[in-house]
Design an enzyme around this catalytic site. Structure first.
Site, short mmCIF file in Angstrom:
data_model
loop_
_atom_site.label_atom_id
_atom_site.label_comp_id
_atom_site.label_asym_id
_atom_site.label_seq_id
_atom_site.Cartn_x
_atom_site.Cartn_y
_atom_site.Cartn_z
N ASP A 137 -21.92 -15.56 -19.23
CA ASP A 137 -20.98 -16.34 -18.42
C ASP A 137 -21.69 -17.01 -17.25
O ASP A 137 -21.14 -17.14 -16.15
CB ASP A 137 -19.80 -15.49 -17.90
CG ASP A 137 -18.57 -16.34 -17.58
OD1 ASP A 137 -18.63 -17.58 -17.71
OD2 ASP A 137 -17.54 -15.77 -17.17
N HIS A 151 -11.65 -19.58 -24.39
CA HIS A 151 -12.13 -19.31 -23.03
C HIS A 151 -10.95 -19.38 -22.08
O HIS A 151 -10.04 -20.20 -22.27
CB HIS A 151 -13.18 -20.38 -22.68
CG HIS A 151 -13.91 -20.12 -21.42
ND1 HIS A 151 -13.37 -20.38 -20.18
CD2 HIS A 151 -15.15 -19.63 -21.19
CE1 HIS A 151 -14.26 -20.05 -19.24
NE2 HIS A 151 -15.35 -19.61 -19.82
N GLU A 199 -21.41 -17.70 -23.97
CA GLU A 199 -20.37 -18.25 -23.08
C GLU A 199 -21.06 -18.76 -21.83
O GLU A 199 -20.95 -18.18 -20.75
CB GLU A 199 -19.33 -17.16 -22.75
CG GLU A 199 -18.12 -17.73 -22.04
CD GLU A 199 -17.15 -16.67 -21.56
OE1 GLU A 199 -16.78 -15.79 -22.37
OE2 GLU A 199 -16.77 -16.71 -20.37
#
Lengths: 373, 373, 373, 373
Positions: D293, D168, D8
Site C-alpha cells: 500500500d 480497493h 496494491e
C-alpha cells in the site's frame, strides 16, 4: 463444560411484539417458534440450559428494543415496562438469571435515571444493554450516537453505578438501508451490516474519550468483537495522532490498551475456533466471554461448539466460559445471584470421569467424548 | 517489556570449574567468555539485565551440578558450598536476584535437609533446581530417578516448604551416550537429547503420582516444555488406564490437568513464536513463564524476541513475562525480594509513549518500534 | 471429507504372530480384536474405510517387524514372506490399497536388493517402511542405526528407485528399557518413548547428510512429527556449526529447510488440532499428510477428528487429507492404483449439499454437520 | 525475503492532483513527501524496492481515481489519460513493474471497452482496479455498486480477458459521511470506514452471483481481507438460504468456497501476524498475497514485518510473498514481465548463508538475523 454463563440472550414481552416481532423476518416456517422462544424463560429455555451445561443467563430485551422507537415518550415507557417485567421474571429464579436494563436513549438524563432505578431499586440487574444507535426524528431516520458529548450524564451514571454497558447491533435506518444495502439486503443483517455499523459506534465511544472520562465504564460487545480484534493492529496503526490531532482519546493509549480492563467481547453467534484463537492472540482470553445469542442461535449448537470443538486449554476455556464474567459483572457474585468461580474439575473440563481410557480420550466408537475439550 | 523475570539462569563457582567447565564444550573461541559469564553476577550480567528490561533473575548452579557427581559425600559438600556462596551473592542485591537451591540427590533425606536449610535458614532461596537424574555408582553410569518411592522424603520437604522444583536437563551418562548417541553426538545435547531424556523423568514424576501424594509440590521446566505441550494430547491419549492399571497417577486425572496448578514451563532457550502459541493453546498462558538460559543464550536475543517478536496481547505477554512467576514462586513477593505485579502500562507494553503515531506503531524508518509488541 | 488417504496403516501375517503379537500388550479384553484387525484387509478394514471417507490405505508390516529380529537370515526371510503376501493382498484391490516394503536392515546391500525387488518386480509397492533401529547381536541388544556410512547402499537404492522411506517407531531394546524406562514402563511405548527414540534416528539421518548425498530420498514419519516440528527452532538454533564442525549435513542448510521437499510428517495417532496448527506454522501444510495408525487407533475416531474437528480452510484440509500424498508418493498416480487429485467440492469439503442453511452450517439439532469443517 | 511482489501500490499523475491530492489529508508536514512519492516510479520507489527485496510492483492509479468523479465524460477521459501514461511508465522497466487499468464505471460497456483496450492493445496491463463504488449524480452522492445486473458487460469483459479485478477502498460520499461518520471522522478512513464499506461491496458481488455467472473472474482485495476472513464462519452461517431465498449466489456454495479459486486477499496496510495466521487458517495461504500500500505505508516497514516478524514456514512465506501472484495474475509470467516462481533458497528464506551459527540463527549481538524468518 458445566457452569457456562451466557450474556447476549434475548427475551421480549407480548406488548412489544406488535411493533417488533423478529419472528416475521426469519425463514418461512420458523417465525412462530422464534416468537415463542423469545417470550419464554422458565420452560424451553431453562430446560435447554440444563441439558447443555448453561448455568446462568443474563437476559436482555430484544433488539432494536427502545433504540428502535423514535418517539421519546413511547421509548421511555417501553423501557420501564420491559425492565419491571424482566425484574419480575428474573426474581422467580435469580440463581439462574439476571438482567441487563433497557433504556431509551433520547434523553441521556432520563436514561441515567432509568438505569439508576434498575440498578439501585431492583435486585436482578447487573448492567445495561444498548442496541447500537437511537432512532429519532419525525421519520425515524435520525441516528443518535452515544459517543457524543451530550451523552455524558448516561456514561456518568454507568460509571458511578459500576454498571457495564453491553453494545448490541440493530437494523439500519431505512435511509441508510436504501442508500447502501438495498441491492444486497441479505447483507444488512447479522451476516455483515450489524457488525459494520456497530463497530463504528464502539470505536466512536472509545476514540471520543468516553472510557477516559469515565474510567469505571466497561463495554461489552458480542459476535467475537464485531470485526475489531482481527483489525486491531490496523485500527491503532491508522489512527495517526499527527493526522487526527483533535481525536479526544488519551494521547498515550492505543485502542488495544483498553481491552481486558474496560473493553470485553463475547462469542455470541460466531462459533468459529480460528476466529476465537485470533481474538485470544490479539486481545487475550482475559477479554473474552462465552455467549450464545439465543434464540437467534441454538443453545445446543453453541454449547456443542464450546464443549467439544474449541480446542483450547482448560484454564482459558473455563475462564472464558464462566469465570471472566464474574470479574466483569461482579454483581453476579452477590445476592440474589451468588455465583462463584469454578475450577476446570468442577466444570468437568479435563479429567477422566470414567476412570479409564482405552481408546484415548474418547469411547471406542467416538459416540461420546470422555474428555470435554 | 520492562519488569521481566527470568528463572533458568546459570551461575557457577571457581571450585566447580575444574570438574565441570561448560566453556570447554562450546565453539572454539567462545569458551573463555562463557566461563567468565558463568562466574559473574554483579557486573556483565546485571548490566545486560538493565539494558534489556530484565528486572529479576532466579539463579541456579550450572548443570549437571551435584547431579553430575557420583560420589555422595563430594556431591553433598558441593551443594552446601554452592548454596552458601549463592546466598552470599544474592543477598548483595536481593531486589534483583534470588536463588534455587542445589542438592545432592544420592540420599533423599539429606537432600530434604539441605533444601530445608536453604529455605528456612537463608533468605535468598525460593525453590530448588534438579539437573535431571543423579549420576551414581562406581563408574557413574547408574542413573537415579526421583520419581521412585524412595524419594518421598525429598518431595515431602518440597511440599511442606512450598518450594517449587525446577527440573533442568543434563548430559547423558557415558553408557547411554555410547549406546544411543555416539554416531550423532551433536544431537545428545541441547538440540535434542536434553529434552528427550528430561521429558521421560518429568512424566515419570507425574505418572508415578508424586504430585498426587504431595499436592503442594510445583514442577517447573524450561525449553518450552521439553516437547510435552505439543504432544499432550497423545501422551494422555496413550496412557491408556486399561492397558496400564498399575500406573500410580490418580485415575480421574489426565497429565494435562496438572498444568497451571502444579506444573509450569518456561521459554528458556526456545525463542519460537509458533511453539509459544502452541503451548498457550494446549496448556494456557497461566502455565508459561519467560526465561532465558543465560549464559547459554544471549540476554539481548531472548529479550528482543520477547519484546518485539512475540505477537501476543499485552495481558498474556506481561503475565508470562512477569506476573505468573509471583504466583508460582510467592516467596518473591516477600522480603528481601519484595517483587510486585505490574500492569502492561508499567511494563511499557502497549501505549504510545511518544504521544503520536505518524507511521503507525513504528517510527518512520522502522529503526525504532514505538509499540513494543 | 471424502477421498482421504492414510499412510501408517498396519497389517500382519499369521506366521509373524507367534513372535510378535501386539494383541498381547494392550488392555485386557482388547487383544483378540486387535489381532483380528491386524490380520484383516478386505473385511472390517475396508468397511470402515467406506463408512469414514477413507479412499485409500498404504499398508505396512506391523512394528517392530523385521527390525525386531536379531538373526539376519530370519529377518530377511520374514521380509520376503511379508512382502510377497502383501503384494498378493494389495493386488486383490489395488485401487484401494498399496504397500510399503518391509526389509531386514542387517545387511544394507540385501535391504537394497529386497527393496529393488519389491519396487521393480511387484506392482503394489510405493515405498519402504523401517521400524526405527535394527535389533542385532547375540542378545538382541545391539542397535543398528541407518544414519551410519555403511547404510549407503540402502539409501542409494531408495534414491534411485525414488522410493520414499517411512520411519516408524518401535519398542526399545531390553537393555535400554532396563536402564531408563523400567520405573515408568507405561512411558516407554506410544505415549513417549517411541517418539523420544525415533526423533533421534530421524535427525541422525538428516544431520549425518543422508539427504544431501541422496537428493531423491524422501523421509516420512508420523505422530505429527515425533516432537520435531514444535522444536524445529531450537533444533536448528542449537546445532551450532561452530561447535559441531564435523556434523556432515550441508553447511548452508538448516534442518527446517528439508521439510516439504525431502521430509514429511503424518498425523497418525496424534489427533490434536493445536499440534496440527503448530506444525502447519512451523513446517507448512505442504509437509503434512493425514494418517490414522490403524488398528492401534480407531478409523472413526481419526476421521471424525479430521472431518469435523480440524478447523482449517478447505484447501489445506484437502491437500493434507489427500493431494499431498500424490506428490510425495507419485507411484500412486500410476497403474494399478491410478489415484487422482480431488477438489474440495469433490471431497465434499465446504459447500451446501442440502441447498439451504437455516441454522447456519448445521442442521437444527446439531445432530448432523452440513458443512464438513 | 528476496523476490517479493506487491500488488496494491499507488501512483498518480500531475493532472489528477488538483482534484485529488492525498497529500492534503495526511499529517501536517508529511503531505509534500506523499505527493512526491505518488508521482515517482523510477527514482525513490525503485531504490526502496531494491533495498527491501521487492522484485516487482503492480501499479495502480490512486484512490478514489475515476470512481471519485461524478461526471462520466471527465471520469472516462481521466481513465484513458492515466492508462496511457501508466503504460508508458511501466514499459520503461517492465521486468519490475506492471499495471492495473483504471476505468470509469459510469457506463459498464465503456468500462469494458477501456479494459479491453488496456489488456489487448497495451503490454503492461495485467488486470483492473476499482475503487469501491462509482460516485454519480449531480451532487456526487449517488453511489453506483457493481454487483448490480447492469454491470454484466464489465464483468463479461474481465471474464473473457481473464483480467483479475482488484477492489480497493475509497472515501465515503459526503451524504453518508454526514449521517454516520461526522462525529468521529478519524474512523471514516483507513482505520475502519474503508473496510466497513468495501466488505459490503465485495460480498455484494459474490452473493449477487457475479462469480457464478463469470467463472473466470477473480477478485482481489487488500488489508488482510477487509474484515471478511475473521468473520467468514458468521457470514456463511447467517446467509441463511431459507431466510433469503432470492439471494442469487449458487445454492450449493458458501462464500468461503470461492477463496483460493476466485477470491484472494493481500496484506496491504495490515502488518499483523495474528491476523495473517487467522486468515491462513480460515481461507488458506493459497488465497493470500503480500502487498504494501505504498506510499500510504512505508516499504521498509512492510518488508521488515514480512521478512523478520512473520513467523511462518518458508514454503507458505515464499508462496504468499511471491509465487501465488503468478497463479492469480498469470500475465506476469509472460512478456514483457517474464516473472518466474522462486524457491525459498532463491529468495534467501531459510538456509545459512554464512555457513555457521554460533548464537543460533542470529549473529551474536542480535544486530543481524542470519535466518530470515
Amino acid at each position: 463444560m458445566l457452569g457456562k454463563i451466557a450474556l447476549e440472550e434475548c427475551w421480549t414481552i407480548p406488548q412489544a411484539l406488535a411493533k417488533n416481532d423478529p419472528g416475521k423476518f426469519v425463514a418461512t416456517g420458523t417465525g412462530d417458534r422464534l416468537t415463542r422462544e423469545l417470550l419464554d424463560i422458565h420452560d424451553m429455555r431453562i430446560r435447554q440450559m440444563d441439558e447443555n451445561g448453561v448455568d446462568f443467563m443474563v437476559l436482555s430485551f430484544v433488539s432494536a428494543g427502545c433504540q428502535g422507537i423514535s418517539d421519546p415518550a413511547t421509548a421511555e415507557a417501553l423501557a420501564t415496562l420491559a425492565n419491571d417485567k424482566l425484574e419480575e421474571e428474573v426474581m422467580k429464579n435469580p440463581t439462574r438469571f439476571a438482567a441487563f436494563a433497557a433504556v431509551s436513549m433520547h434523553d441521556p438524563g432520563q436514561a441515567a435515571e432509568e438505569l439508576t432505578r434498575c440498578i439501585t431499586k431492583k435486585k436482578g440487574f447487573v448492567g445495561v444493554l444498548l442496541n447500537d444507535f437511537q432512532s429519532s426524528g419525525p421519520d425515524g431516520n435520525t441516528m443518535l450516537f452515544f459517543d457524543q458529548p451530550e451523552y455524558g450524564p448516561f456514561w456518568k451514571a454507568a460509571n458511578d453505578l459500576k454498571a457495564p454497558v453491553y453494545l448490541h447491533p440493530r437494523i439500519s435506518s431505512s435511509l441508510i438501508h436504501d442508500q447502501m444495502w438495498k441491492g444486497r439486503p441479505w447483507l444488512d443483517f447479522s451476516a455483515l451490516g450489524y457488525a459494520d455499523r456497530l463497530n463504528m459506534h464502539i470505536l466512536g465511544i472509545i476514540t471520543n474519550g468516553v472510557l477516559d472520562r469515565f474510567p469505571d465504564v466497561k463495554l461489552i460487545f458480542g459476535h467475537m468483537g464485531e470485526h475489531i480484534p482481527y483489525d486491531i493492529y490496523r485500527i491503532d496503526h491508522k489512527l495517526d495522532r499527527a493526522r487526527f490531532p483533535k481525536m479526544p482519546m488519551r494521547k498515550d493509549k492505543l485502542v488495544q490498551d483498553y481491552f481486558g480492563d474496560q473493553v470485553f467481547i463475547t462469542t455470541s453467534g460466531h462459533f468459529s475456533t480460528p476466529a476465537l484463537i485470533c481474538a485470544m492472540g490479539e486481545i487475550g482470553a482475559q477479554s473474552i466471554m462465552f455467549s450464545i445469542d439465543y434464540p437467534f442461535e441454538s443453545i445446543p449448537n453453541a454449547c456443542a461448539w464450546w464443549d467439544e470443538h474449541v480446542s483450547v486449554n482448560q484454564h482459558d476455556l473455563v475462564n472464558m466460559g464462566r469465570n471472566n464474567v464474574l470479574k466483569v459483572l461482579p454483581r453476579l457474585t452477590e445476592k440474589p445471584h451468588n455465583l462463584k468461580t469454578m475450577t476446570p474439575a468442577e466444570c468437568q473440563v479435563g479429567g477422566l470421569r470414567e476412570g479409564q481410557v482405552t481408546y484415548g480420550m474418547y469411547n471406542e466408537d467416538w459416540s461420546r467424548r470422555l474428555v470435554k475439550r
